[in-house]
Design an enzyme around this catalytic site. Structure first.
Site, short mmCIF file in Angstrom:
data_model
loop_
_atom_site.label_atom_id
_atom_site.label_comp_id
_atom_site.label_asym_id
_atom_site.label_seq_id
_atom_site.Cartn_x
_atom_site.Cartn_y
_atom_site.Cartn_z
N SER A 1 25.57 71.67 129.46
CA SER A 1 24.53 71.21 128.55
C SER A 1 25.04 71.21 127.11
O SER A 1 25.96 70.47 126.78
CB SER A 1 23.27 72.06 128.75
OG SER A 1 22.14 71.49 128.13
N ASP B 1 17.13 64.92 136.50
CA ASP B 1 17.16 65.52 135.16
C ASP B 1 16.37 64.63 134.20
O ASP B 1 16.81 63.55 133.83
CB ASP B 1 18.62 65.65 134.70
CG ASP B 1 18.76 66.44 133.41
OD1 ASP B 1 17.74 66.66 132.73
OD2 ASP B 1 19.89 66.86 133.10
N HIS C 1 18.14 69.53 135.55
CA HIS C 1 19.11 69.90 134.52
C HIS C 1 19.86 71.18 134.88
O HIS C 1 20.92 71.46 134.32
CB HIS C 1 18.38 70.08 133.18
CG HIS C 1 19.30 70.08 131.99
ND1 HIS C 1 20.01 68.96 131.60
CD2 HIS C 1 19.64 71.06 131.12
CE1 HIS C 1 20.75 69.26 130.53
NE2 HIS C 1 20.53 70.52 130.22
#
Length: 209
Positions: A107, A159, A190
């Site tokens: 991320s 996601d 995610h």
């Protein structure tokens, strides 16, 4: 530039020829966050795990954002230069090869790793990008690597925070500038799942063992 040092954990493997995994956490993580992952990705690697120098409501990050999915690109530039400068000094101090570093980012960590690919395209030996977003815009002709480093990208098909078309465009951008990009689409959101880790471990074994 007024660079600050970064909090880190370094775990050497005792082999001067070893590659080094550079672990870069997501929002709210720290330098301990991805350590449990490292052993599953392969053996015989030095480990450097960093904590981002920015905080958002008490949560560590590697750079500021203006809103969900909207990055402060000026800060992306500054924090990427700060990170690379810190790692160059750390490599000299700890004795690992700065040219044999493989970024492993999740991320926000994947996004600063991507910024390093863009701003220092010849630097990293490769990168594993879990749930990445393109960190900088307007880059079509501004970077290129001759090393043809491999890049792993995995996205979650469910996601809701990342546009699949944007991920595809990002992968194409890296490929067009000389990186060997492998993309994987996993049936999840995610969050990281075991399939991410297994695929990344296979990819690392293929490219760096």
């Amino acid at each position: 530039m007024d660079f600050r040092p970064m909090q880190y954990i370094y775990e050497p493997v005792g082999n001067e020829a070893a590659y080094t995994l550079l672990l870069l956490h997501g929002t709210g993580g720290d330098e301990r966050d991805l350590l449990p992952l490292a052993g599953s990705l392969g053996k015989g690697f030095n480990i450097v795990s960093l904590r981002g120098n920015v905080e958002e409501q008490g949560m560590p990050r590697f750079f500021r954002r203006l809103g969900m999915g909207v990055f402060d690109e000026e800060d992306v530039h500054f924090r990427t230069h700060e990170m690379v400068h810190f790692l160059q000094e750390l490599a000299a101090t700890e004795g690992f090869d700065i040219n044999k570093m493989i970024a492993v980012g999740y991320s926000n960590g994947a996004n600063i790793a991507g910024a390093a690919l863009i701003l220092y395209p010849e630097w990293l030996a490769g990168a594993v990008l879990f749930r990445p977003m393109q960190p900088l815009s307007g880059l079509e002709d501004s970077f290129e690597t001759q090393r043809q480093q491999p890049v792993f990208m995995s996205s979650g098909t469910e996601d809701v925070t990342i546009d699949p078309a944007a991920t595809a465009a990002y992968a194409s951008l890296l490929s067009a500038n000389g990186f060997k990009v492998s993309t994987y689409h996993i049936n999840t959101g995610h969050n990281l799942v075991q399939q991410d880790i297994s695929l990344a471990a296979e990819w690392i074994a293929t490219n760096f063992q």
